[in-house]
Design a protein around this motif. Structure first.
Motif, PDB file in Angstrom:
ATOM      1  N   ASN A 186       0.856  -1.177   0.000  1.00  0.00           N
ATOM      2  CA  ASN A 186       0.000   0.000   0.000  1.00  0.00           C
ATOM      3  C   ASN A 186       0.895   1.231   0.000  1.00  0.00           C
ATOM      4  N   ARG A 187       0.538   2.233  -0.742  1.00  0.00           N
ATOM      5  CA  ARG A 187       1.423   3.396  -0.807  1.00  0.00           C
ATOM      6  C   ARG A 187       1.472   4.159   0.511  1.00  0.00           C
ATOM      7  N   ASP A 188       0.486   3.955   1.384  1.00  0.00           N
ATOM      8  CA  ASP A 188       0.481   4.667   2.659  1.00  0.00           C
ATOM      9  C   ASP A 188       1.568   4.186   3.618  1.00  0.00           C
ATOM     10  N   VAL A 189       2.212   3.056   3.340  1.00  0.00           N
ATOM     11  CA  VAL A 189       3.227   2.548   4.270  1.00  0.00           C
ATOM     12  C   VAL A 189       4.481   3.409   4.282  1.00  0.00           C
ATOM     13  N   LEU A 190       4.677   4.234   3.262  1.00  0.00           N
ATOM     14  CA  LEU A 190       5.865   5.084   3.192  1.00  0.00           C
ATOM     15  C   LEU A 190       5.680   6.405   3.932  1.00  0.00           C
ATOM     16  N   SER A 191       4.433   6.808   4.149  1.00  0.00           N
ATOM     17  CA  SER A 191       4.164   8.127   4.737  1.00  0.00           C
ATOM     18  C   SER A 191       4.760   8.323   6.128  1.00  0.00           C
ATOM     19  N   PRO A 192       4.625   7.367   7.063  1.00  0.00           N
ATOM     20  CA  PRO A 192       5.178   7.619   8.405  1.00  0.00           C
ATOM     21  C   PRO A 192       6.663   7.936   8.399  1.00  0.00           C
ATOM     22  N   LEU A 193       7.454   7.190   7.615  1.00  0.00           N
ATOM     23  CA  LEU A 193       8.897   7.433   7.563  1.00  0.00           C
ATOM     24  C   LEU A 193       9.197   8.805   6.977  1.00  0.00           C
ATOM     25  N   LEU A 194       8.525   9.175   5.895  1.00  0.00           N
ATOM     26  CA  LEU A 194       8.775  10.471   5.272  1.00  0.00           C
ATOM     27  C   LEU A 194       8.379  11.625   6.189  1.00  0.00           C
ATOM     28  N   VAL A 195       7.207  11.524   6.806  1.00  0.00           N
ATOM     29  CA  VAL A 195       6.745  12.609   7.676  1.00  0.00           C
ATOM     30  C   VAL A 195       7.672  12.752   8.881  1.00  0.00           C
ATOM     31  N   ALA A 196       8.062  11.629   9.493  1.00  0.00           N
ATOM     32  CA  ALA A 196       8.976  11.696  10.635  1.00  0.00           C
ATOM     33  C   ALA A 196      10.310  12.312  10.228  1.00  0.00           C
ATOM     34  N   SER A 197      10.804  11.968   9.051  1.00  0.00           N
ATOM     35  CA  SER A 197      12.075  12.527   8.577  1.00  0.00           C
ATOM     36  C   SER A 197      11.957  14.027   8.327  1.00  0.00           C
ATOM     37  N   VAL A 198      10.837  14.446   7.749  1.00  0.00           N
ATOM     38  CA  VAL A 198      10.615  15.877   7.509  1.00  0.00           C
ATOM     39  C   VAL A 198      10.599  16.644   8.831  1.00  0.00           C
ATOM     40  N   LEU A 199       9.862  16.126   9.809  1.00  0.00           N
ATOM     41  CA  LEU A 199       9.775  16.807  11.102  1.00  0.00           C
ATOM     42  C   LEU A 199      11.140  16.886  11.769  1.00  0.00           C
TER      43      LEU A 199
END
Length: 485
Positions: A186-199
């Motif tokens: 699912n493409r949503d599995v990448l969002s947590p890592l990206l958002v945490a890295s951005v923050l």
């Protein structure tokens, strides 16, 4: 905790058969297509013949049909293992059904599919084939999630440097967080890592470290990529805008050299250029900015008139309670079904709902009474976390209001609510941070008797026990990795 999270997700990803009810076959087909040079076009493509064959041979009907029904029809085995007289008939029937369908994720944001396509090609080079190659793509989730746990630890250590409780509790809690989207493609599995890295990168830049320019540009670029992973991550741009404005104001006030302002402009371009190019191409080729027009038409959704939006049941007390309550439960445990029913336990659902409300109250009290003595980075982290969670929920509210769902199964006219927590999975770190800060604050009267890490440990053990209990049945499937191998 990173290793524990990795092993846990590997085990459950292997235990669930292909292809789950959360549109996994469409996501896998997009990975396959991108691995073979796919470029989105104006219309949705029909299911690729090779993918239709894989779906037919290895897709499990156990998600939607009861075990008794499958056994009575002799469909409790993969088609390749059926008796000869049934094999050909069943194969052709299911194959023809898949060939008539369209891949409605074909115009979706591409970043996850591009990353997973590179992983797919690596698996093919290593000799993975057929059903094993699909599981290989699934197993990418475990490494992404382990990296997410690690980056989350770095975030907490950076933003809450004097709070040893959060530095331990956040990775511990994330390691067992029961959201099941990470057990499938699912493409949503990448969002947590990206958002945490951005923050992590943006808030580091705010502290004006020696390398803040690199961190600002890198964080800005990842913010753009997070939008190109899932449109719901657009909420990050407000955080990015505040950081850029603050750093710009500091640079002007201190009369910094031109290269400082140049770095801020470069970060702005790094964040905006990839999404703008993608949206411009969508507008030219597909006729809309987000590429969702063909998907919504395929699903039968239409845009509501304004006056109908205002009549949505979410504006009633009952409707709002239903939306928030269902969203919290699904945000925690996910959306997988098994034998036609959700994988859930009502006591666990009640705990997820009740504890979320309780810890939000604790966090509100903490903001109101308890944070005056804390540093600016901690206050910023608190308000950024709160903003991301609230803005993401409002995004789901907006989606619920926007569409008439007609005859769609979910959402529907009878249940016109977007409660898919996976869509806003990028907020898992902010949510867990809020949850644990609230718990720590409410535990203050008892802290001299028992450290708050112990109730967190008890909650984690409870979550893990529930997860094992309600998902144990999938380990007996004849379609999963352990049986097929």
């Amino acid at each position: 905790m990173c290793c524990f999270a990795l092993v846990r997700i590997l085990i459950f990803a292997a235990a669930f058969p292909l292809f789950n009810n959360v549109d996994e076959q469409d996501h896998y087909e997009m990975v396959y297509r991108y691995a073979h040079g796919f470029v989105p076009q104006k219309t949705l493509p029909q299911t690729d013949p090779e993918m239709a064959r894989v779906f037919t041979l290895y897709g499990s009907p156990e998600y939607f049909a009861s075990g008794e029904l499958l056994r009575s029809l002799h469909l409790d085995l993969p088609i390749a293992q059926l008796p000869e007289q049934m094999k050909e008939v069943q194969y052709q029937r299911v194959l023809n059904s898949w060939m008539k369908q369209s891949t409605f994720e074909a115009q979706s944001p591409p970043v996850y599919y591009m990353v997973a396509a590179a992983w797919y090609r690596l698996g093919a080079l290593l000799g993975w084939r057929e059903w094993a190659l699909a599981y290989w793509v699934r197993f990418l989730n475990a490494f992404l999630y382990a990296a997410f746990v690690w980056v989350s630890f770095l975030f907490v250590k950076q933003i809450y440097p004097h709070n040893g409780f959060l530095c331990v509790a956040v990775p511990m809690f994330l390691a067992v967080f029961p959201q099941d989207v990470f057990f499938g493609m699912n493409r949503d599995v990448l969002s947590p890592l990206l958002v945490a890295s951005v923050l992590l990168l943006l808030l580091r830049a705010m502290r004006q470290g020696s390398r803040w320019k690199f961190e600002l540009i890198a964080g800005s670029f990842l913010a753009g990529l997070s939008f190109l992973t899932d449109v719901a991550n657009f909420v990050l741009f407000a955080v990015l805008g505040i950081v850029l404005c603050v750093l710009g104001a500091r640079a002007v006030k201190r009369r910094s050299p031109p290269r400082v302002l140049a770095a801020i402009l470069t970060a702005t371009a790094a964040a905006l250029l990839p999404p703008l190019v993608w949206m411009a191409r969508n507008r030219v080729v597909m006729g809309d900015l987000t590429g969702a027009k063909a998907k919504t038409a395929y699903l039968g959704w239409t845009i509501k008139p304004w006056h109908e939006m205002l009549q949505h049941p979410i504006f009633s007390v009952h409707g709002m309670n239903l939306f928030i309550g269902d969203l919290i439960r699904v945000y925690w445990r996910g959306e997988f079904i098994w034998h036609g029913g959700p994988l859930r336990w009502h006591i666990a659902d009640a705990f997820y709902l009740g504890s979320t409300y309780l810890m939000l109250v604790g966090f509100a009290l903490y903001l109101w009474r308890g944070e005056r003595g804390h540093g600016g980075s901690e206050r910023l982290g608190n308000y950024v976390s709160l903003y991301l969670v609230v803005a993401s929920v409002l995004f789901l509210v907006a989606l619920s209001l926007l569409f008439d769902f007609h005859q769609c199964y979910y959402p529907s006219r009878a249940y016109p609510y977007f409660v898919s927590g996976r869509i806003i999975s990028g907020t898992i770190l902010p949510f867990v941070t809020i949850y644990l800060i609230g718990l720590e604050y409410l535990w203050r009267p008892a802290r001299k008797y028992l450290h708050p890490i112990f109730p967190v440990l008890a909650i984690c053990v409870f979550i893990l026990a529930v997860e094992i209990s309600i998902r144990a049945t999938v380990f007996h499937s004849r379609f999963n990795f352990f049986t097929l191998r």
